[in-house]
Design a protein around this motif. Structure first.
Motif, short mmCIF file in Angstrom:
data_model
loop_
_atom_site.label_atom_id
_atom_site.label_comp_id
_atom_site.label_asym_id
_atom_site.label_seq_id
_atom_site.Cartn_x
_atom_site.Cartn_y
_atom_site.Cartn_z
N GLY A 141 17.46 -18.74 -5.55
CA GLY A 141 18.51 -18.81 -6.57
C GLY A 141 19.16 -17.45 -6.78
N LYS A 165 24.79 -18.15 -0.14
CA LYS A 165 23.59 -19.00 -0.06
C LYS A 165 23.76 -20.13 0.95
N GLN A 169 19.14 -19.31 -1.14
CA GLN A 169 19.27 -20.57 -1.87
C GLN A 169 17.96 -20.92 -2.56
N ASP A 170 16.85 -20.74 -1.85
CA ASP A 170 15.54 -21.06 -2.42
C ASP A 170 15.22 -20.20 -3.64
N TRP A 209 28.53 -16.33 -4.44
CA TRP A 209 27.12 -16.64 -4.20
C TRP A 209 26.94 -18.01 -3.56
N ARG A 219 12.25 -13.67 -10.82
CA ARG A 219 13.09 -12.66 -10.17
C ARG A 219 12.29 -11.40 -9.89
N ARG A 242 20.03 -26.35 -11.61
CA ARG A 242 20.23 -25.27 -10.65
C ARG A 242 18.86 -24.71 -10.29
N SER A 243 18.84 -23.90 -9.21
CA SER A 243 17.56 -23.36 -8.76
C SER A 243 16.94 -22.42 -9.78
N ASN A 244 17.77 -21.83 -10.66
CA ASN A 244 17.25 -20.89 -11.65
C ASN A 244 17.40 -21.40 -13.08
N SER A 245 17.56 -22.72 -13.25
CA SER A 245 17.87 -23.26 -14.58
C SER A 245 16.64 -23.54 -15.42
#
Length: 294
Positions: free
Chosen positions: A215, A205, A212-213, A201, A108, A60-63
């Motif tokens: 996350g 997104k 999306q970019d 979400w 973040r 994922r984008s934040n994984s």
């Protein structure tokens, strides 16, 4: 006792939220070392499964490339062996000897008022708009929204009670418009689940490439709400709004603790509208967010 035999006891001895979080990782430990006696599992065995969890984590984008999965497996193993020790089934906790990988600095940050407005515009459903409104006004954690019940509303005080981390509860001010939406018999927030929130979400997104970019997910709005309150009221009130304890553990923190009235006053100044628990605001500050329709 073998690890696979003890595993069902872990669920019985753990609260539902933790069991849900650890489930996937307990299963992985059982698949690899279920036939081992608990006292035979080594730190190296756990580290091997932790690396496997990282390799197989969903991207994922934040994984963070599976880093969180590796951390969660180590935490799950520590919990499993702590329970086994407490029940007298093993004499040591090998997971405590496995070094927890360090998280990189979180990307973040507080998003802007304009970006929050774009999130609202990207909503495809009315219930999505109300959910975003709830998160922006209350600064709630995900659990605060998922656990929301009608009995948590206090219409006369224009507040809601949030049930969040470790079952901690706190009262939070909301707008009159949001209270009306929450009291509506057709309000969908009381049916919110983690899966439905994830779906919200996904839809947002899909319409916003920058979201999306980055996350974007629920905690970004909590970050936004807390920093917005801090900008008009200071650290102590922002901490009370966030449900955080003031650091230090000294006598000073007792004297600067802020009440619901202080929080409501800051909320009122931020949003530029009166609240029954706060004096009428003198007007929104220059840094106040624009009114976002529900």
């Amino acid at each position: 006792m073998k690890l696979s035999v003890f595993l069902p006891f872990c669920y019985a001895l753990t609260n539902d939220a933790s069991a849900e979080l650890y489930h996937r990782y307990w299963v992985m430990l059982s698949e690899h070392w279920g036939d081992r006696e608990l006292n035979e599992v080594t730190p190296g065995d756990i580290k091997m499964v932790a690396k496997a969890a990282r390799r197989t984590a969903v991207s994922r984008s934040n994984s963070q490339n599976g880093l969180y999965a590796e951390q969660h497996l180590i935490a799950a193993a520590r919990k499993l062996f702590a329970l086994a020790m407490a029940e007298g089934h093993c004499s040591r906790n090998p997971a405590q000897l496995v070094e927890m990988p360090k998280r990189p600095r979180s990307p973040r940050h507080a998003i802007t008022h304009q970006q929050v407005g774009e999130l609202f515009e990207a909503c495809e459903r009315d219930e999505d708009t109300v959910a975003l409104r709830f998160m922006v006004e209350t600064g709630c954690r995900r659990e605060g929204l998922v656990n929301l019940q009608r009995k948590d509303l206090r219409p006369a005080r224009q507040t809601v009670w949030l049930d969040e981390k470790n079952s901690a509860r706190r009262e939070q001010p909301v707008s009159e418009a949001l209270m009306v939406a929450l009291m509506n018999q057709d309000c969908h927030l009381y049916d919110m689940t983690r899966r439905r929130l994830d779906g919200l979400w996904v839809r947002v997104k899909r319409n916003l490439p920058w979201a999306q970019d980055l996350g974007i997910f629920s905690h970004w709005l909590r970050h936004y709400a807390i920093t917005s309150i801090e900008s008009v009221s200071g650290y102590a009130t922002a901490a009370a709004f966030a449900g955080h304890a003031l650091g230090g553990g000294n006598a000073t923190s007792t004297y600067v603790h802020k009440s619901i009235n202080d929080v409501a006053g800051a909320w009122s100044r931020l949003w530029g509208e009166p609240h029954p628990l706060a004096p009428p605001p003198q007007g929104a500050t220059a840094d106040s967010p624009e009114r976002l329709s529900t």
